[in-house]
Design an enzyme around this catalytic site. Structure first.
Site, PDB file in Angstrom:
ATOM      1  N   GLY A   9       7.449   1.217  -7.125  1.00 26.55           N
ATOM      2  CA  GLY A   9       8.518   1.262  -6.120  1.00 26.55           C
ATOM      3  C   GLY A   9       9.245  -0.062  -6.062  1.00 26.55           C
ATOM      4  N   GLY A  76       1.392   2.689  -2.607  1.00 29.45           N
ATOM      5  CA  GLY A  76       1.122   3.053  -1.221  1.00 29.45           C
ATOM      6  C   GLY A  76       2.382   3.123  -0.400  1.00 29.45           C
ATOM      7  N   ARG A  85       2.310  -4.264   9.734  1.00 29.21           N
ATOM      8  CA  ARG A  85       1.600  -4.087   8.464  1.00 29.21           C
ATOM      9  C   ARG A  85       0.260  -3.395   8.697  1.00 29.21           C
ATOM     10  NH1 ARG A  85       4.025  -9.055   8.701  1.00 29.21           N
ATOM     11  NH2 ARG A  85       5.380  -9.695   6.983  1.00 29.21           N
ATOM     12  N   VAL A 119      -2.054  -6.702   3.380  1.00 27.23           N
ATOM     13  CA  VAL A 119      -2.546  -7.183   2.089  1.00 27.23           C
ATOM     14  C   VAL A 119      -3.931  -7.823   2.165  1.00 27.23           C
ATOM     15  CG1 VAL A 119      -1.379  -9.437   2.138  1.00 27.23           C
ATOM     16  CG2 VAL A 119      -1.833  -8.329  -0.039  1.00 27.23           C
ATOM     17  N   ARG A 148       8.836 -18.735   2.688  1.00 25.45           N
ATOM     18  CA  ARG A 148       9.810 -18.654   3.805  1.00 25.45           C
ATOM     19  C   ARG A 148       9.752 -19.948   4.627  1.00 25.45           C
ATOM     20  NH1 ARG A 148       7.846 -12.423   4.913  1.00 25.45           N
ATOM     21  NH2 ARG A 148       9.422 -11.417   3.601  1.00 25.45           N
ATOM     22  N   HIS A 172      -1.510 -12.454   6.352  1.00 25.03           N
ATOM     23  CA  HIS A 172      -0.106 -12.185   6.039  1.00 25.03           C
ATOM     24  C   HIS A 172       0.327 -11.143   7.075  1.00 25.03           C
ATOM     25  CE1 HIS A 172       3.604 -11.092   4.132  1.00 25.03           C
ATOM     26  NE2 HIS A 172       3.200  -9.862   3.901  1.00 25.03           N
ATOM     27  N   THR A 227      11.377  -5.157   1.987  1.00 29.49           N
ATOM     28  CA  THR A 227      11.487  -6.480   1.362  1.00 29.49           C
ATOM     29  C   THR A 227      10.889  -6.376  -0.034  1.00 29.49           C
ATOM     30  OG1 THR A 227       9.304  -7.298   2.038  1.00 29.49           O
ATOM     31  CG2 THR A 227      11.088  -7.580   3.623  1.00 29.49           C
TER      32      THR A 227
HETATM   33  N1  LIG Z   1       2.264  -8.524   0.121  1.00 35.23           N
HETATM   34  C1  LIG Z   1       3.502  -8.679   0.552  1.00 35.23           C
HETATM   35  O1  LIG Z   1       3.937  -9.800   0.870  1.00 35.23           O
HETATM   36  C2  LIG Z   1       4.376  -7.483   0.625  1.00 35.23           C
HETATM   37  C3  LIG Z   1       3.802  -6.249   0.541  1.00 35.23           C
HETATM   38  N2  LIG Z   1       4.576  -5.125   0.612  1.00 35.23           N
HETATM   39  C4  LIG Z   1       3.844  -3.874   0.516  1.00 35.23           C
HETATM   40  O2  LIG Z   1       3.882  -3.377  -0.820  1.00 35.23           O
HETATM   41  C5  LIG Z   1       3.663  -1.956  -0.797  1.00 35.23           C
HETATM   42  C6  LIG Z   1       4.725  -1.256  -1.648  1.00 35.23           C
HETATM   43  O3  LIG Z   1       5.980  -1.383  -1.004  1.00 35.23           O
HETATM   44  P1  LIG Z   1       7.311  -0.778  -1.667  1.00 35.23           P
HETATM   45  O4  LIG Z   1       7.283  -1.007  -3.132  1.00 35.23           O
HETATM   46  O5  LIG Z   1       8.455  -1.222  -0.855  1.00 35.23           O
HETATM   47  O6  LIG Z   1       7.051   0.781  -1.416  1.00 35.23           O
HETATM   48  P2  LIG Z   1       7.668   1.978  -2.276  1.00 35.23           P
HETATM   49  O7  LIG Z   1       7.505   3.181  -1.433  1.00 35.23           O
HETATM   50  O8  LIG Z   1       9.006   1.622  -2.777  1.00 35.23           O
HETATM   51  O9  LIG Z   1       6.678   2.070  -3.543  1.00 35.23           O
HETATM   52  C7  LIG Z   1       5.358   2.474  -3.435  1.00 35.23           C
HETATM   53  C8  LIG Z   1       5.040   3.276  -4.691  1.00 35.23           C
HETATM   54  O10 LIG Z   1       3.641   3.594  -4.693  1.00 35.23           O
HETATM   55  C9  LIG Z   1       3.529   4.832  -5.356  1.00 35.23           C
HETATM   56  N3  LIG Z   1       2.241   5.424  -5.060  1.00 35.23           N
HETATM   57  C10 LIG Z   1       1.793   5.897  -3.864  1.00 35.23           C
HETATM   58  N4  LIG Z   1       0.539   6.369  -3.993  1.00 35.23           N
HETATM   59  C11 LIG Z   1       0.194   6.196  -5.291  1.00 35.23           C
HETATM   60  C12 LIG Z   1      -0.980   6.482  -6.043  1.00 35.23           C
HETATM   61  N5  LIG Z   1      -2.053   7.066  -5.472  1.00 35.23           N
HETATM   62  N6  LIG Z   1      -0.989   6.163  -7.348  1.00 35.23           N
HETATM   63  C13 LIG Z   1       0.077   5.589  -7.936  1.00 35.23           C
HETATM   64  N7  LIG Z   1       1.221   5.294  -7.272  1.00 35.23           N
HETATM   65  C14 LIG Z   1       1.268   5.592  -5.973  1.00 35.23           C
HETATM   66  C15 LIG Z   1       4.701   5.650  -4.826  1.00 35.23           C
HETATM   67  O11 LIG Z   1       4.997   6.741  -5.671  1.00 35.23           O
HETATM   68  C16 LIG Z   1       5.798   4.595  -4.781  1.00 35.23           C
HETATM   69  O12 LIG Z   1       6.598   4.612  -5.951  1.00 35.23           O
HETATM   70  C17 LIG Z   1       3.692  -1.563   0.699  1.00 35.23           C
HETATM   71  O13 LIG Z   1       2.373  -1.424   1.184  1.00 35.23           O
HETATM   72  C18 LIG Z   1       4.396  -2.729   1.348  1.00 35.23           C
HETATM   73  O14 LIG Z   1       4.075  -2.874   2.710  1.00 35.23           O
HETATM   74  C19 LIG Z   1       5.928  -5.196   0.739  1.00 35.23           C
HETATM   75  C20 LIG Z   1       6.557  -6.413   0.800  1.00 35.23           C
HETATM   76  C21 LIG Z   1       5.826  -7.648   0.809  1.00 35.23           C
HETATM   77  C1  LIG Z   2       6.812  -6.483   4.143  1.00 38.50           C
HETATM   78  C2  LIG Z   2       6.106  -7.761   4.090  1.00 38.50           C
HETATM   79  O1  LIG Z   2       4.891  -7.808   4.129  1.00 38.50           O
HETATM   80  C3  LIG Z   2       6.876  -8.980   4.037  1.00 38.50           C
HETATM   81  O2  LIG Z   2       8.027  -8.987   3.605  1.00 38.50           O
HETATM   82  O3  LIG Z   2       6.361 -10.010   4.472  1.00 38.50           O
END
Ligand SMILES: NC(=O)C1=CN([C@@H]2O[C@H](COP(=O)(O)OP(=O)(O)OC[C@H]3O[C@@H](n4cnc5c(N)ncnc54)[C@H](O)[C@@H]3O)[C@@H](O)[C@H]2O)C=CC1
Ligand SMILES: CC(=O)C(=O)O
Length: 310
Positions: A9, A76, A85, A119, A148, A172, A227
């Site tokens: 995603g 996810g 989160r 996370v 940030r 986080h 994000t």
């Molecule tokens: N660690 C950080 O600083 C950040 C973490 N995130 C997190 O990253 C995660 C992904 O966010 P996005 O990419 O925006 O979401 P998104 O919805 O665009 O992508 C998630 C992808 O996971 C896939 N998916 C779901 N279940 C699956 C499975 N069992 N096997 C394989 N693929 C599967 C979906 O098909 C989708 O393409 C979220 O939990 C979000 O909160 C987002 C931004 C910052």
């Molecule tokens: C979505 C998220 O965890 C972030 O942008 O910090």
């Protein structure tokens, strides 16, 4: 090095794009339960490659992760506007119950790099599910929050964020702790430098930077739904430290045996990252209020991780 990305995603594809732009790995494999999405993302990223690098970018199945040195888990659900989160926990823990086993079956020697939220807890879930040593299951943790923080301090002081050495500690998420007392501009304490240039870090300035860091994700999600560029670059930065055995100091999350008064909890402090994953921790000396806040953050995470079955 081959890098796998599960979850193609916004976050997974941004990490793939950032890695392809750095040109530091030979192969990137995108896996998603939506195979058409993974294929489209891989094709799109591969069309950017000829401008800057020679990285091979493909979509594949779990079998195609064989031999990967790092596998990023970005699968996810993500936050909707107003959602925290921590509210994603049960849904993403269920996803990890499927995904972690599939990855380890084909890439048992890979370092797992966790992005899915919340996370820190997902890192602890992945550590437990995989049975890998904590040093090899790394959450992106506060690497994004630290970026940030450095960015806003740099803007206030009129210097490059890369010359600001400052870390966000703990979760986080909402309970994170901005490490003001340890922050440096070059080698000079932040407070001292700010006074030298006539831009003191008043309570109002600190408050505004704190809010800017802590609420960044909420604001961006309100504006554009998600994000991804920041975390994409952060994940690529961690992969670079591993792939090139750089031993960089990065604020990342791993299960930590003891922090303040809490045992066995995943959260971020500055850590040295190299080819074997996290090589050592740099536990900072904190002011009393920061120390207390870090303890609160650790206790909150510990309570949440103990509330789920995995
Ligand atoms: N660690 C950080 O600083 C950040 C973490 N995130 C997190 O990253 C995660 C992904 O966010 P996005 O990419 O925006 O979401 P998104 O919805 O665009 O992508 C998630 C992808 O996971 C896939 N998916 C779901 N279940 C699956 C499975 N069992 N096997 C394989 N693929 C599967 C979906 O098909 C989708 O393409 C979220 O939990 C979000 O909160 C987002 C931004 C910052
Ligand atoms: C979505 C998220 O965890 C972030 O942008 O910090």
């Amino acid at each position: 090095m081959k890098v796998g990305i599960v979850g193609a995603g916004m976050v997974g594809s941004s990490a793939g794009y950032a890695l392809a732009m750095l040109g530091i790995v030979s192969d990137i494999v995108l896996v998603d339960r939506n195979a058409a999405l993974a294929l489209a993302q891989a094709e799109d990223i591969s069309h950017a490659v000829p401008f800057v690098s020679a990285t091979t970018v493909i979509a594949g199945d779990y079998a195609d992760l064989t031999g990967a040195g790092v596998v990023i888990l970005a699968a996810g659900v993500s936050q909707k506007p107003g959602e925290t989160r921590l509210e994603l926990l049960e849904r993403n823990a269920a996803v990890f119950r499927d995904v972690v086993g599939e990855v380890l079956r084909v890439a048992p020697d890979a370092i797992l790099l966790i992005a899915s939220n919340p996370v820190d807890i997902m890192t602890q879930v992945a550590t437990r599910l995989s049975g890998l040593p904590p040093q090899r299951v790394i959450g992106s943790g506060t690497i994004l929050d630290s970026a940030r923080f450095r960015s806003l301090i740099g803007r206030h002081l009129g210097i490059s964020p890369q010359s600001v050495h400052a870390y966000v500690l703990g979760e986080h998420g909402d309970s994170e702790v901005l490490g003001w007392s340890n922050a440096r501009a070059g080698s000079v304490s932040l407070q001292s430098f700010a006074e030298q240039i006539g831009s003191p870090l008043t309570d109002d300035v600190r408050q505004s930077i704190d809010e800017g860091v802590r609420n960044a994700a909420y604001k961006i999600i309100n504006g554009k739904g998600a994000t991804y560029y920041g975390i994409g670059a952060g994940l690529a930065r961690i992969v670079k430290a591993i792939a090139q055995d750089q031993r960089d100091v990065l604020s990342v999350s791993i299960v930590t045996p003891h922090i303040v008064d809490v045992e066995d909890v995943a959260l971020s402090v500055p850590r040295i990252v190299g080819a074997d994953g996290v090589v050592a921790d740099l536990i900072p000396e904190l002011e009393a209020s920061e120390h207390t806040a870090l303890g609160r953050s650790a206790a909150l995470l510990k309570e949440r991780v103990e509330s789920i079955k995995f």
